[in-house]
Design an enzyme around this catalytic site. Sequence first.
Site, PDB file in Angstrom:
ATOM      1  N   ARG A   1       0.331   4.811  -2.201  1.00  0.00           N
ATOM      2  CA  ARG A   1       0.404   4.206  -0.867  1.00  0.00           C
ATOM      3  C   ARG A   1       0.413   5.284   0.216  1.00  0.00           C
ATOM      4  NH1 ARG A   1       4.959  -0.211  -0.176  1.00  0.00           N
ATOM      5  NH2 ARG A   1       6.249   1.630   0.088  1.00  0.00           N
TER       6      ARG A   1
ATOM      7  N   GLU B   1       5.247 -10.882   7.631  1.00  0.00           N
ATOM      8  CA  GLU B   1       6.342 -10.325   6.829  1.00  0.00           C
ATOM      9  C   GLU B   1       7.555 -10.088   7.715  1.00  0.00           C
ATOM     10  OE1 GLU B   1       5.923  -6.359   5.198  1.00  0.00           O
ATOM     11  OE2 GLU B   1       4.564  -5.766   6.787  1.00  0.00           O
TER      12      GLU B   1
ATOM     13  N   LYS C   1       2.033   2.616   5.773  1.00  0.00           N
ATOM     14  CA  LYS C   1       3.425   2.835   6.180  1.00  0.00           C
ATOM     15  C   LYS C   1       3.497   3.977   7.195  1.00  0.00           C
ATOM     16  CE  LYS C   1       7.842   2.645   3.702  1.00  0.00           C
ATOM     17  NZ  LYS C   1       8.425   1.534   4.431  1.00  0.00           N
TER      18      LYS C   1
END
Length: 340
Positions: free
Chosen positions: A80, A219, A183
Site C-alpha cells: 500500500r 468510510e 494513505k
Amino acid sequence: MKNIDWKNLSFGYVKTDYNFRCYYRNGQWGKVEMSSSEMVDIHMAATALHYGQDAFEGLKAYRGKDGKVRLFRWEENWKRLQKSAEAILMQPVPKEIFKEACFKAIQYNTEYIPPYGTGGSLYLRPMLVGSGAKVGVSPADEYLFLVFATPVGPYFKEGFKPVKMQLARDFDRAAPLGTGHVKVGGNYAASLRAGQRAHDEGFAATIFADAKTKMYIDEAGPANFFGIKEGKYITPDSGSILPSITNMSLRDIAQDLGLVIERRHVLIDEIESFEEAGACGTAAVISPISLIQDRETGKEIIISKDGKPGPWSQKLYNILTGIQFGEVEDKYNWCSFVEC
Ligand code: PLP
Ligand code: COI
C-alpha cells in the site's frame, strides 16, 4: 519491561527508545540507520511541508499467548505504501528496506511491547516524506523513510463496545478521482474538521458519504465501514476509500464463517436494514456501531439497542484478534514472527 500502565494505554504517543531511518539521495536509497532522537531535521522548503508530499502506514506487533511476537501482514502495508508513493510521485521504498526498518523498530523496542493479556500492541508508523527542497510545485528529489514504534491500546476509548457515529455530507474527505484510495497526509487534514465536530457533538467519529452523489457510505475518518444483514458481510466499494487490510482480512474470515461477501455501493438509506455495523482498521480493530446520526436530517438510525456487539461482530473480532495474539491458528499465514 517498562513501567507502563499497560491496561490503560490509549491510542496515543509514548516515547520508545529507537526509530529507524533511511534516506533517498542522489538517486538511491542508503542504509537503514538507527536513531534515538524523536526529531527529524528537515529542510524548510521540503515538499512534504508545503505540498503534502508524504504518506504513512500503520501496522501492529503483538505479544502472543506463547510469548512470541507476531507482526500482522506487513507485506500488505508495504504494497500500500508503494501505491501511495506512486499516487503522489514519491520514490517507492524497496521491500527489504521496509522490512528491515519495521522488524528493527520492534526488536530494539521489545520492552515496549504490551504484555499478553493487556489487549495492547506495539503500533508501527512507517512514514515516507518528501524531504528535498522545492519551491515550485513538483516532486522532491530526496526522501526520508522512517519507522517509529509506540505502544497502544484501543483507538476508540470504548474499545470493543458499540459507539455512536455521525454521518456528514457537508464535508468531503476525498475527491472521487483524488487520493482517498491511498494513505497520504492530505486526506487526514481534510477529515479533521468533520472529525472534531463529531467529537464535540458526542460521536466517536465521522462517517463520510461519497463526495460525488452523497447517496452512499464511503468510510469512517480512520477506518472502513461494514454492515451485516441476512447472512451477508457488506462493505462499500468506492474509489475514494482506503483499501483496509483489516477489512480484507475480515472478509476472508467472514467468508469462512459462512457469510456471503458483498463489496458494492452501500446506500445511506440501507443503514437501517443492517443487523450489525462496524468500523474496522488497524487502530480501530473492530469498533461496533450502535447508532448513526444523519447530521443533515437529524435522524438517528439505531443499529444496536442493547449496547453490546452483535454476534457476527463478536465472532469476527474473536478470530481476528485470536490470530494476532496467537490464540487461534493462523491458517491464512498472516503473521510473521519477529525474533526478539
Ligand atoms: N480507512 C482509513 C481512512 C484509515 O486511515 C485506515 C487506517 O489505516 C483504515 C481505513 C483501515 O486500514 P487498515 O485496516 O489497513 O489499517
Ligand atoms: C491505522 O489504523 O493504522 C490508521 O492509520 C488510522 C488512523 C490512526 C489514522
